[in-house]
Design an enzyme around this catalytic site. Structure first.
Site, mmCIF file in Angstrom:
data_model
loop_
_atom_site.group_PDB
_atom_site.id
_atom_site.type_symbol
_atom_site.label_atom_id
_atom_site.label_comp_id
_atom_site.label_asym_id
_atom_site.label_seq_id
_atom_site.Cartn_x
_atom_site.Cartn_y
_atom_site.Cartn_z
ATOM 1 N N ASN A 73 -3.901 -5.970 1.720
ATOM 2 C CA ASN A 73 -2.917 -6.127 0.612
ATOM 3 C C ASN A 73 -1.473 -6.203 0.987
ATOM 4 O OD1 ASN A 73 -2.925 -3.741 1.978
ATOM 5 N ND2 ASN A 73 -3.309 -2.135 0.309
ATOM 6 N N ASP A 98 -11.190 -15.643 1.295
ATOM 7 C CA ASP A 98 -12.472 -15.528 0.811
ATOM 8 C C ASP A 98 -12.443 -15.586 -0.871
ATOM 9 O OD1 ASP A 98 -10.856 -12.985 1.166
ATOM 10 O OD2 ASP A 98 -12.784 -11.920 0.138
ATOM 11 N N ASN A 119 -6.136 -9.249 -3.333
ATOM 12 C CA ASN A 119 -5.135 -8.515 -3.016
ATOM 13 C C ASN A 119 -4.069 -9.188 -2.115
ATOM 14 O OD1 ASN A 119 -5.523 -6.356 -4.719
ATOM 15 N ND2 ASN A 119 -6.891 -5.392 -3.352
#
Length: 196
Positions: A73, A98, A119
């Site tokens: 993140n 991903d 994120n």
């Protein structure tokens, strides 16, 4: 040459998203990092810790490779630092990550778009102040329910999923020369045909 630069930039920075540390290395969330590691190996650009870029960094000529070590993140902090330092524009950046919306074995190339709740992408959007960078979306599949996503991405893929993902990464690796030359239509066609 100058005219061509206006039309299509070549990739100068390849970012592989993932979480740092051995406990995360084999998890689905690190699929992007697996791609960047392959690129580093292919271009003989060993990845070394570089504190000013908050990550593992390698370079082969004009091509920079970065694995942020900030946790997912905060990926934008690493990408922003390197892009600013080397004056790399957003459309010269490829972020491998991903992708829940694609099945294992599928990989897709695209420019711009939303972050889809990812994120790492959300933070890179903020750091670059634009979504207009390239993404290599590596399919990991979806657990079926959004409440299960956080656990799902932090687990290793099943054996057959890993095999399918490795094949997709093989295909993605073969389009590297096109990416580095700015031949995006050719790269997309080759990848999307190979990864049905």
């Amino acid at each position: 040459h100058i005219k061509q630069r206006v039309i299509m930039a070549a990739i100068r920075l390849i970012v592989g998203l993932g979480n740092p540390g051995a406990e995360y290395a084999a998890t689905r969330h690190n699929a992007g990092a697996w791609f960047a590691e392959r690129v580093a190996q292919r271009l003989s650009a060993p990845l070394r810790s570089e504190s000013k870029f908050f990550g593992l960094y390698g370079r082969a000529g004009d091509v920079h490779i970065l694995l942020p070590q900030t946790f997912m993140n905060l990926s934008g902090r690493a990408v922003g630092a390197l892009a600013h330092f080397y004056k790399i524009l957003p459309d010269e950046i490829l972020v491998a990550h991903d992708e829940l919306d694609l099945a294992p074995g599928v990989a897709r190339l695209k420019l711009g778009g939303g972050h889809g709740g990812h994120n790492g992408l959300r933070d890179i959007h903020a750091a670059l102040t634009t979504p207009d960078y390239w993404r290599l979306r590596v399919g990991i599949g979806h657990p079926g329910h959004k409440n299960e996503v956080a656990t799902f991405v932090l687990k290793p893929p099943r054996k057959e999923e890993q095999t399918a993902m490795d094949t997709a990464l093989d295909h993605a690796e073969t389009i590297l020369p096109d990416l580095l030359a700015g031949r995006f239509p050719e790269a997309m066609k080759a990848l999307h045909t190979a990864c049905k």
